[in-house]
Motif scaffolding. Structure first.
Motif, PDB file in Angstrom:
ATOM      1  N   SER A 170       0.812  -1.192  -0.215  1.00 42.63           N
ATOM      2  CA  SER A 170      -0.015   0.100   0.071  1.00 42.63           C
ATOM      3  C   SER A 170       0.683   1.178   0.004  1.00 42.63           C
ATOM      4  N   SER A 171       0.219   2.290  -0.288  1.00 40.84           N
ATOM      5  CA  SER A 171       1.052   3.790  -0.277  1.00 40.84           C
ATOM      6  C   SER A 171       1.683   4.052   1.117  1.00 40.84           C
ATOM      7  N   GLY A 172       1.058   3.593   2.324  1.00 40.57           N
ATOM      8  CA  GLY A 172       1.425   4.008   3.544  1.00 40.57           C
ATOM      9  C   GLY A 172       2.861   3.541   3.808  1.00 40.57           C
ATOM     10  N   PRO A 173       3.284   2.490   3.602  1.00 50.81           N
ATOM     11  CA  PRO A 173       4.763   1.752   3.614  1.00 50.81           C
ATOM     12  C   PRO A 173       5.612   2.405   2.678  1.00 50.81           C
ATOM     13  N   VAL A 174       5.163   2.709   1.495  1.00 51.47           N
ATOM     14  CA  VAL A 174       5.916   3.104   0.719  1.00 51.47           C
ATOM     15  C   VAL A 174       6.462   4.637   0.769  1.00 51.47           C
ATOM     16  N   ILE A 175       5.495   5.353   1.408  1.00 51.63           N
ATOM     17  CA  ILE A 175       5.798   6.713   1.890  1.00 51.63           C
ATOM     18  C   ILE A 175       6.735   6.715   2.996  1.00 51.63           C
ATOM     19  N   LEU A 176       6.277   5.785   3.917  1.00 52.39           N
ATOM     20  CA  LEU A 176       7.334   5.654   5.255  1.00 52.39           C
ATOM     21  C   LEU A 176       8.771   5.324   4.817  1.00 52.39           C
ATOM     22  N   GLY A 177       8.941   4.361   3.679  1.00 52.48           N
ATOM     23  CA  GLY A 177      10.107   3.956   3.291  1.00 52.48           C
ATOM     24  C   GLY A 177      10.984   4.986   2.727  1.00 52.48           C
ATOM     25  N   LEU A 178      10.208   5.582   1.951  1.00 52.07           N
ATOM     26  CA  LEU A 178      10.724   7.155   1.145  1.00 52.07           C
ATOM     27  C   LEU A 178      11.282   8.120   2.091  1.00 52.07           C
ATOM     28  N   ILE A 179      10.536   8.201   3.082  1.00 52.48           N
ATOM     29  CA  ILE A 179      10.665   9.176   3.953  1.00 52.48           C
ATOM     30  C   ILE A 179      11.854   8.897   4.863  1.00 52.48           C
ATOM     31  N   GLY A 180      12.191   7.524   5.217  1.00 55.42           N
ATOM     32  CA  GLY A 180      13.206   7.075   6.012  1.00 55.42           C
ATOM     33  C   GLY A 180      14.536   7.116   4.953  1.00 55.42           C
ATOM     34  N   LEU A 181      14.478   6.833   3.447  1.00 55.06           N
ATOM     35  CA  LEU A 181      15.695   6.973   2.652  1.00 55.06           C
ATOM     36  C   LEU A 181      16.139   8.601   2.569  1.00 55.06           C
ATOM     37  N   VAL A 182      15.184   9.377   2.470  1.00 54.88           N
ATOM     38  CA  VAL A 182      15.268  10.699   2.368  1.00 54.88           C
ATOM     39  C   VAL A 182      16.148  11.371   3.663  1.00 54.88           C
ATOM     40  N   ALA A 183      15.524  10.844   4.642  1.00 55.59           N
ATOM     41  CA  ALA A 183      16.221  11.343   6.061  1.00 55.59           C
ATOM     42  C   ALA A 183      17.568  10.757   6.333  1.00 55.59           C
ATOM     43  N   LEU A 184      17.742   9.306   5.549  1.00 54.77           N
ATOM     44  CA  LEU A 184      19.085   8.693   5.690  1.00 54.77           C
ATOM     45  C   LEU A 184      19.948   9.564   4.885  1.00 54.77           C
ATOM     46  N   GLY A 185      19.327   9.979   3.788  1.00 56.41           N
ATOM     47  CA  GLY A 185      20.365  10.357   2.699  1.00 56.41           C
ATOM     48  C   GLY A 185      20.967  11.839   3.269  1.00 56.41           C
ATOM     49  N   ALA A 186      19.825  12.460   3.770  1.00 57.05           N
ATOM     50  CA  ALA A 186      20.086  13.873   4.420  1.00 57.05           C
ATOM     51  C   ALA A 186      21.188  13.690   5.676  1.00 57.05           C
ATOM     52  N   PHE A 187      21.055  12.746   6.349  1.00 59.89           N
ATOM     53  CA  PHE A 187      21.943  12.342   7.615  1.00 59.89           C
ATOM     54  C   PHE A 187      23.420  12.328   6.880  1.00 59.89           C
ATOM     55  N   VAL A 188      23.352  11.787   5.958  1.00 63.79           N
ATOM     56  CA  VAL A 188      24.863  11.325   5.195  1.00 63.79           C
ATOM     57  C   VAL A 188      25.514  12.735   4.758  1.00 63.79           C
ATOM     58  N   ARG A 189      24.815  13.454   4.306  1.00 61.20           N
ATOM     59  CA  ARG A 189      25.017  14.906   3.782  1.00 61.20           C
ATOM     60  C   ARG A 189      25.538  15.573   4.736  1.00 61.20           C
ATOM     61  N   HIS A 190      24.714  15.572   6.144  1.00 63.54           N
ATOM     62  CA  HIS A 190      24.959  16.573   7.096  1.00 63.54           C
ATOM     63  C   HIS A 190      26.129  16.049   7.855  1.00 63.54           C
ATOM     64  N   GLU A 191      26.484  14.708   8.031  1.00 65.54           N
ATOM     65  CA  GLU A 191      27.637  13.931   8.847  1.00 65.54           C
ATOM     66  C   GLU A 191      28.845  14.346   8.042  1.00 65.54           C
ATOM     67  N   LEU A 192      28.948  14.672   6.683  1.00 67.11           N
ATOM     68  CA  LEU A 192      29.986  14.817   5.923  1.00 67.11           C
ATOM     69  C   LEU A 192      30.425  16.444   6.241  1.00 67.11           C
ATOM     70  N   LYS A 193      29.569  17.196   6.619  1.00 66.33           N
ATOM     71  CA  LYS A 193      29.828  18.571   7.052  1.00 66.33           C
ATOM     72  C   LYS A 193      29.993  19.011   8.220  1.00 66.33           C
ATOM     73  N   ALA A 194      29.454  18.270   9.219  1.00 64.90           N
ATOM     74  CA  ALA A 194      29.282  18.623  10.628  1.00 64.90           C
ATOM     75  C   ALA A 194      30.879  18.610  10.921  1.00 64.90           C
ATOM     76  N   THR A 195      31.000  19.486  11.956  1.00 66.89           N
ATOM     77  CA  THR A 195      32.573  19.570  12.736  1.00 66.89           C
ATOM     78  C   THR A 195      32.601  18.786  13.883  1.00 66.89           C
ATOM     79  N   SER A 196      31.503  18.088  14.356  1.00 60.96           N
ATOM     80  CA  SER A 196      31.537  17.082  15.266  1.00 60.96           C
ATOM     81  C   SER A 196      30.343  16.159  15.258  1.00 60.96           C
TER      82      SER A 196
END
Length: 452
Positions: A224-250
């Motif tokens: 259904s659309s619910g799990p797909v949306i949740l999964g996409l949110i998770g992937l986007v958040a993890l992608g943003a996490f990787v980008r943030h960690e590469l720039k973070a000073t700590s």
């Protein structure tokens, strides 16, 4: 040593005792296996996040303070969790319990390193016995407690450990050095930057959303659309996490470390794989015995004891072997033993003697003893000395990620009902993973660094 040991054992003890309580919790709360698996997921996700955070917090506020605070939090959670009105509240208290026990694990090793200056290696090996021993005998203790009382006993049993550790720690652990003026005068915003609060938030949202999305689409026959949306949110958040960690000073997880030291990256990848293998059996076998073979919790705990005993016996022997030969031979043998145990699972059927599972348990137990020492030694060899603290933190996070993935694998394979066919399929998948681990160990150089 006793005060710290009694505190740090609470995390592995509570993560392992729950394995024999899954079937009982399913019955009590009327859940399927996928839903009840969140009692495992929640604990390990919280531990993976809390331990590095609390490690940083201890540098700011003092290790003794964080250790004692963790004991208080664990005491409250253990006392209230059995009174949960529903499964959702039980998950909440498991998360609180995980945070409390993670406070002690995060700073326990540092307390020993700082305050025990003679025979430090011996002291650290004793501490590892508390950690590995608690995880090893957890299913046995859980089985006995549930047989004599009920599932609530696996929470109440923490209370005497907490009280004894608190009284001893209060009297024996030396007081912390006063925090530096910089830490005392630090603003809330700077402190949030120091612990990388935004990175922690992205990591938590991404991991939880992705797991919920995957579990929601388990075996319903359609997506259904619910799990797909949740999964996409998770992937986007993890992608943003990787980008943030590469720039973070700590950064919360310093991803640049992986790129700079590829050998350390491979050690963590192997450790994730090791824990997927071990904990898939650790959590899957008790449910198989109770729900498919109709073995009691007490008998399940007795059978699972062979896993813990083999691990405890193998660990000190592995230490002597690895001191002489390095980690590669021990890790290679460990992979072969896991392959044998996984193949043996595939051969089990309804007519197989229940005691025959002890062969698989013994193989995985011995391999776990070898891995406890071998992977740690490989991590030290592959990590520069000036970054050993960061490397240890990443190493522990890899353990929790492997454990989370093992629980996810079980949930996807078993769906609503734990079956003999699903367990055999698990054995096939574990056999493939174990052979991959054997290949990685074979290609490992004597220096402990895999070929890039």
């Amino acid at each position: 040593m006793i005060s710290v040991g009694l505190g740090v054992l609470l995390n592995p003890l509570n993560s392992s005792m729950i394995s024999v309580a899954l079937a009982r919790l399913q019955h009590v709360y009327h859940l399927d296996f996928t839903d009840v698996s969140w009692v495992i997921f929640s604990f390990y996700i919280a531990s993976a996040i809390a331990q590095p955070v609390m490690g940083k917090a201890s540098d700011l506020f003092g290790r003794k303070k964080i250790f004692l605070t963790g004991l208080v939090v664990a005491f409250v959670a253990s006392l209230i969790a059995p009174l949960s009105p529903n499964f959702g509240w039980l998950i909440v208290f498991r998360i609180v319990q995980s945070i409390g026990t993670s406070m002690m694990v995060a700073v326990g090793m540092a307390i020993v390193r700082i305050h025990i200056t003679e025979k430090q290696a011996t002291a650290l090996s004793v501490l590892s016995i508390f950690l590995s021993g608690a995880a090893a005998i957890g299913p046995f203790i859980g089985g006995v407690l549930i047989h004599l009382w009920d599932w609530s006993a696996i929470f109440f049993v923490n209370i005497p450990f907490v009280v004894a550790s608190f009284l001893l720690a209060w009297r024996t652990i030396p007081k912390d050095e006063p925090p530096t003026s910089a830490a005392r005068n630090m603003s809330v915003r700077k402190w949030f930057d120091l612990i990388d609060a935004f990175g922690i938030l992205l990591f938590t949202v991404g991991l939880v959303a992705l797991l919920v999305g995957l579990l929601s689409a388990k075996s319903s026959g359609h997506v259904s659309s619910g799990p797909v949306i949740l999964g996409l949110i998770g992937l986007v958040a993890l992608g943003a996490f990787v980008r943030h960690e590469l720039k973070a000073t700590s950064p919360f997880i310093p991803l640049r470390t992986y790129a700079k030291y590829p050998a350390m990256t491979w050690v963590n990848v192997e450790f994730i794989l090791v824990n997927v293998l071990y904990y898939s059996l650790f959590f899957g076998l008790p449910s198989y015995l109770q729900m498919v073979r109709h073995v009691s919790e007490f008998q399940t705990g007795i059978l699972m004891l062979s896993l813990g005993l083999c691990s405890l016996v193998a660990s000190p022997l592995a230490g002597r072997w690895i001191d002489k030969s390095g980690p590669r031979p021990a890790l290679l043998v460990s992979g072969l033993l896991m392959t044998f145990g996984s193949v043996w699972i595939v051969t089990l059927n309804q007519t197989s003697p229940v005691t025959s599972v002890c062969l698989a348990l013994a193989a995985f137990g011995i391999s776990n003893g070898l891995n406890n020492v071998g992977m740690q030694a490989a991590m030290f060899k592959s990590s520069p000395k000036e970054m050993i603290g960061v490397a240890s933190g990443l190493f522990m996070t890899s353990r929790y990620l492997g454990t989370i993935l093992s629980s996810l694998l079980l949930s996807i394979l078993m769906g609503d009902t734990f079956s003999a066919g699903g367990f055999r399929l698990l054995g096939v998948i574990l056999s493939v993973l174990a052979l991959s681990l054997v290949f990685m160990s074979w290609r490992r150089r004597e220096s402990g660094q895999p070929v890039s």
